[in-house]
Design an enzyme around this catalytic site. Structure first.
Site, PDB file in Angstrom:
ATOM      1  N   LYS A  22       4.957  -7.909   3.873  1.00 22.29           N
ATOM      2  CA  LYS A  22       5.591  -6.810   4.627  1.00 22.29           C
ATOM      3  C   LYS A  22       4.565  -5.835   5.178  1.00 22.29           C
ATOM      4  O   LYS A  22       4.566  -5.526   6.369  1.00 22.29           O
ATOM      5  CB  LYS A  22       6.575  -6.065   3.717  1.00 22.29           C
ATOM      6  N   ARG A  93       8.804   3.973   7.405  1.00 18.34           N
ATOM      7  CA  ARG A  93       7.521   4.666   7.456  1.00 18.34           C
ATOM      8  C   ARG A  93       6.585   4.050   8.489  1.00 18.34           C
ATOM      9  O   ARG A  93       5.872   4.718   9.225  1.00 18.34           O
ATOM     10  CB  ARG A  93       6.898   4.543   6.060  1.00 18.34           C
ATOM     11  N   ARG A 122       4.689  13.215   1.956  1.00 16.69           N
ATOM     12  CA  ARG A 122       3.959  12.115   2.606  1.00 16.69           C
ATOM     13  C   ARG A 122       3.367  12.610   3.918  1.00 16.69           C
ATOM     14  O   ARG A 122       3.868  12.305   4.997  1.00 16.69           O
ATOM     15  CB  ARG A 122       4.885  10.902   2.815  1.00 16.69           C
ATOM     16  N   PRO A 123       2.272  13.365   3.831  1.00 14.08           N
ATOM     17  CA  PRO A 123       1.692  13.927   5.052  1.00 14.08           C
ATOM     18  C   PRO A 123       1.048  12.843   5.916  1.00 14.08           C
ATOM     19  O   PRO A 123       0.722  11.754   5.420  1.00 14.08           O
ATOM     20  CB  PRO A 123       0.619  14.890   4.530  1.00 14.08           C
ATOM     21  N   ILE A 124       0.855  13.155   7.212  1.00 15.14           N
ATOM     22  CA  ILE A 124       0.122  12.225   8.083  1.00 15.14           C
ATOM     23  C   ILE A 124      -1.075  12.946   8.717  1.00 15.14           C
ATOM     24  O   ILE A 124      -1.520  12.604   9.806  1.00 15.14           O
ATOM     25  CB  ILE A 124       1.038  11.564   9.152  1.00 15.14           C
ATOM     26  N   ASP A 125      -1.570  13.947   7.992  1.00 16.24           N
ATOM     27  CA  ASP A 125      -2.686  14.741   8.527  1.00 16.24           C
ATOM     28  C   ASP A 125      -3.931  13.893   8.803  1.00 16.24           C
ATOM     29  O   ASP A 125      -4.668  14.163   9.757  1.00 16.24           O
ATOM     30  CB  ASP A 125      -3.036  15.881   7.555  1.00 16.24           C
ATOM     31  N   GLN A 126      -4.161  12.867   7.997  1.00 12.44           N
ATOM     32  CA  GLN A 126      -5.363  12.055   8.205  1.00 12.44           C
ATOM     33  C   GLN A 126      -5.252  11.187   9.459  1.00 12.44           C
ATOM     34  O   GLN A 126      -6.239  10.923  10.135  1.00 12.44           O
ATOM     35  CB  GLN A 126      -5.642  11.172   6.976  1.00 12.44           C
ATOM     36  N   ASP A 306       2.745   0.051  -5.760  1.00  4.53           N
ATOM     37  CA  ASP A 306       3.992  -0.634  -5.404  1.00  4.53           C
ATOM     38  C   ASP A 306       4.445  -1.634  -6.477  1.00  4.53           C
ATOM     39  O   ASP A 306       5.505  -2.259  -6.341  1.00  4.53           O
ATOM     40  CB  ASP A 306       3.866  -1.332  -4.039  1.00  4.53           C
ATOM     41  N   ARG A 398      14.834  -4.281   2.488  1.00  3.67           N
ATOM     42  CA  ARG A 398      13.716  -3.891   3.351  1.00  3.67           C
ATOM     43  C   ARG A 398      12.449  -4.661   3.050  1.00  3.67           C
ATOM     44  O   ARG A 398      11.605  -4.811   3.931  1.00  3.67           O
ATOM     45  CB  ARG A 398      13.411  -2.411   3.168  1.00  3.67           C
TER      46      ARG A 398
HETATM   47  N1  EPU Z   1      -1.970  10.850   2.382  1.00  2.52           N
HETATM   48  C1  EPU Z   1      -2.357  12.086   2.837  1.00  2.52           C
HETATM   49  N2  EPU Z   1      -2.515  12.242   4.198  1.00  2.52           N
HETATM   50  C2  EPU Z   1      -2.296  11.241   5.076  1.00  2.52           C
HETATM   51  C3  EPU Z   1      -1.898   9.972   4.591  1.00  2.52           C
HETATM   52  C4  EPU Z   1      -1.729   9.817   3.229  1.00  2.52           C
HETATM   53  O1  EPU Z   1      -2.572  13.022   2.063  1.00  2.52           O
HETATM   54  O2  EPU Z   1      -2.473  11.465   6.288  1.00  2.52           O
HETATM   55  C5  EPU Z   1      -1.801  10.641   0.913  1.00  2.52           C
HETATM   56  C6  EPU Z   1      -0.376  10.296   0.529  1.00  2.52           C
HETATM   57  O3  EPU Z   1       0.397  11.458   0.337  1.00  2.52           O
HETATM   58  C7  EPU Z   1      -0.589   9.500  -0.755  1.00  2.52           C
HETATM   59  C8  EPU Z   1      -1.916   8.780  -0.498  1.00  2.52           C
HETATM   60  O4  EPU Z   1      -2.544   9.495   0.562  1.00  2.52           O
HETATM   61  O5  EPU Z   1      -0.734  10.363  -1.848  1.00  2.52           O
HETATM   62  C9  EPU Z   1      -1.784   7.324  -0.086  1.00  2.52           C
HETATM   63  O6  EPU Z   1      -0.905   7.194   1.024  1.00  2.52           O
HETATM   64  P1  EPU Z   1      -1.019   5.999   2.078  1.00  2.52           P
HETATM   65  O7  EPU Z   1      -1.228   6.603   3.413  1.00  2.52           O
HETATM   66  O8  EPU Z   1      -2.013   5.016   1.569  1.00  2.52           O
HETATM   67  O9  EPU Z   1       0.435   5.385   2.021  1.00  2.52           O
HETATM   68  P2  EPU Z   1       1.285   4.810   3.235  1.00  2.52           P
HETATM   69  O10 EPU Z   1       0.397   4.196   4.238  1.00  2.52           O
HETATM   70  O11 EPU Z   1       2.273   5.820   3.685  1.00  2.52           O
HETATM   71  C10 EPU Z   1       1.492   2.397   2.288  1.00  2.52           C
HETATM   72  C11 EPU Z   1       2.602   1.451   1.958  1.00  2.52           C
HETATM   73  C12 EPU Z   1       3.316   1.919   0.698  1.00  2.52           C
HETATM   74  C13 EPU Z   1       2.296   2.042  -0.436  1.00  2.52           C
HETATM   75  C14 EPU Z   1       1.112   2.916  -0.020  1.00  2.52           C
HETATM   76  C15 EPU Z   1      -0.009   2.938  -1.050  1.00  2.52           C
HETATM   77  C16 EPU Z   1       3.272   0.635   4.109  1.00  2.52           C
HETATM   78  C17 EPU Z   1       4.281   0.611   5.186  1.00  2.52           C
HETATM   79  N3  EPU Z   1       3.547   1.401   3.068  1.00  2.52           N
HETATM   80  O12 EPU Z   1       2.103   3.670   2.494  1.00  2.52           O
HETATM   81  O13 EPU Z   1       4.219   0.873   0.392  1.00  2.52           O
HETATM   82  O14 EPU Z   1       2.917   2.618  -1.568  1.00  2.52           O
HETATM   83  O15 EPU Z   1       0.553   2.434   1.214  1.00  2.52           O
HETATM   84  O16 EPU Z   1      -0.476   1.641  -1.287  1.00  2.52           O
HETATM   85  O17 EPU Z   1       2.253  -0.040   4.182  1.00  2.52           O
HETATM   86  C18 EPU Z   1       6.198  -0.115  -0.372  1.00  2.52           C
HETATM   87  O18 EPU Z   1       5.862  -1.159   0.198  1.00  2.52           O
HETATM   88  O19 EPU Z   1       7.140  -0.050  -1.185  1.00  2.52           O
HETATM   89  C19 EPU Z   1       5.477   1.113  -0.090  1.00  2.52           C
HETATM   90  C20 EPU Z   1       5.967   2.307  -0.324  1.00  2.52           C
END
Ligand code: EPU
Length: 430
Positions: A22, A93, A122-126, A306, A398
């Site tokens: 996925k 997401r 779940r911020p997207i600041d990065q 996960d 999903r």
């Molecule tokens: N974070 C920030 N700023 C950002 C992005 C992330 O502070 O701009 C923090 C998040 O708050 C979190 C950490 O960084 O504490 C990791 O977040 P990440 O960005 O790695 O997570 P994601 O990309 O939103 C993906 C998977 C999730 C999985 C995480 C961690 C997808 C679609 N989702 O989420 O998968 O838990 O990586 O491995 O790839 C799932 O499949 O059930 C699922 C939730």
């Protein structure tokens, strides 16, 4: 709403074939936009997150065609819009990958804020910081629509303050056609990052270092279509590994990359589970009651967050007391309340849970709070005495391709009860 009913107690026995990943596919599908050509993607799982990504591609103007059950052809040459609306993004997401992909294609992207499983902020600041370094002006309109505009992207050095899967993949997408060199430091190293890089390179991109914490992307002018087969799903495989162990079954898990599963294999062995490793399969033998073990989730190659709910469920019936610490998300223990209804003895304190193993669980009505919480409920139902009734299974849909059919084939007494009158889409997931 559809529900899943499980009469627990049957050890899982036999073979199961794992579907495509996925979290790789949800990056690869938006990446097809960059080709302006025809891409054929193989090993695509039949899950609702994928259907949603394909709907967004279609809405943008792509021609999308299923060649067979697991193969999709996408012609992105006809895409004529860079706008993805809230009715599409609210469902998952990964919709934020359209920002990187559309920016690379049009230099502009207007994408509504993504939905997402609720396990903390779940911020997207990065992501935004990276887009800005690549020469984009990003405006957040009333916190609802991300408007990213550029006069053509240029490479740059991006140091991620946190290791983020989403930011790493989104910035790779944006950078493949940017002028010059982009370097992403402190990049995530998950298998899906490598898979996306391999797909981009198959389209003619120049991405190096994926799988390490420094990724270098040299922008190219043009990409082309290709045929690509996605990797197998690490988390689906891990879920079946734990389910086999928890039911004291014996299951050959086929179509896996054992290297991707090492952190899970290692913990299962610590719990006393036998694991035999082959080239592209693993044999799991749960011969006795699992032993306690401590788990801390971390970015890859650490133990995946996960898999945390599923593994905690195994530990709930282990001998002794285990500590599970969550190192990625702030609030990923909501499902513990559901396990407690079934007789589990787990105390949550912030980002750690103390799991006092009990002899067995008892069937009960429970709900899936999110995708992996749903997987935990499936495992709990398989080991519990009596009947477990799981609600909110849209979350399970999903991320798990035909999970009921696969478990039935392994001897589980499980069935899905469909209520066709009920809408199946929820607001957030993944
Ligand atoms: N974070 C920030 N700023 C950002 C992005 C992330 O502070 O701009 C923090 C998040 O708050 C979190 C950490 O960084 O504490 C990791 O977040 P990440 O960005 O790695 O997570 P994601 O990309 O939103 C993906 C998977 C999730 C999985 C995480 C961690 C997808 C679609 N989702 O989420 O998968 O838990 O990586 O491995 O790839 C799932 O499949 O059930 C699922 C939730």
């Amino acid at each position: 709403m559809d529900k899943i009913f499980i009469n627990g107690g049957n050890p899982l026995k036999g073979e199961v074939t794992i579907s495509g990943a996925k979290n790789a596919i949800v990056g690869i599908l938006p990446a097809t936009i960059l080709a302006q050509d025809v891409c054929v993607i193989e090993n695509v799982p039949n899950i609702s997150d994928v259907s949603m990504m394909l709907r967004i591609l279609h809405q943008l103007g792509a021609r999308v065609r299923h060649i067979d059950e697991t193969t999709v052809e996408i012609d992105s040459s006809t895409i004529n819009s860079y706008v993805v609306t809230h009715d599409m993004t609210k469902h998952l997401r990964a919709s934020y990958y359209f920002i990187g992909a559309l920016l690379a294609r049009f230099g502009r992207a207007k994408v509504a804020m993504p939905g997402g499983c609720n396990f903390g902020v779940r911020p997207i600041d990065q992501h935004i910081k990276g887009f800005e370094i690549l020469g984009t002006e990003v405006n957040l309109k009333e916190n609802a629509m991300i408007d990213a505009d550029s006069n053509g992207l240029s490479g740059g050095l991006i140091y991620l303050d946190v290791v983020s899967v989403g930011a790493t993949m989104n910035l790779m997408l944006a950078a493949v056609k940017a002028k010059g060199l982009t370097v992403i430091e402190n990049a995530a190293k998950e298998p899906h990052i490598v898979d996306l890089a391999n797909f981009l390179n198959s389209m003619g991109a120049d991405v190096r270092g994926a799988g390490t914490d420094v990724i270098k992307i040299r922008g190219v002018e043009k990409l082309h279509g290709c045929t690509y087969s996605a990797i197998p799903d690490q988390i689906e495989a891990g879920t079946f590994m734990v389910a086999a162990a928890a039911t004291k079954g014996e299951v050959l898990i086929k179509n896996v990359i054992p290297k991707h599963l090492e952190s899970i294999t290692n913990k299962l062995i610590q719990c006393g589970v036998e694991v035999e490793e082959y080239d592209d399969s693993l044999l799991i033998k749960g011969t006795c009651r699992p032993k306690k073990c401590n788990v801390k989730t971390m970015p890859h190659p650490g133990f995946p967050t996960d898999m945390q709910p599923q593994f905690t469920t195994l530990l709930a019936v282990a001998e002794g007391t285990s500590i599970v610490s969550e190192g990625v998300w702030d609030n990923r223990f909501q499902y513990v309340e559901q396990l407690a209804r079934m007789g589990a003895n787990i105390t949550v304190n912030g980002k750690a849970a103390t799991v006092e193993g009990v002899e067995s669980l008892n069937g009960s009505p429970v709900k899936a709070d999110d995708l992996r919480a749903g997987a935990a409920m499936l495992i709990a139902g398989l080991i519990a005495k009596g009947t477990t009734e799981i609600e909110n299974i849209v979350y399970i849909d999903r991320g798990y391709d035909n999970v009921v059919g696969k478990l039935q084939a392994l001897g589980a007494d499980i069935r899905r009860v469909t209520d066709d009158d009920t809408p199946k889409v929820v607001e957030s997931a993944g």
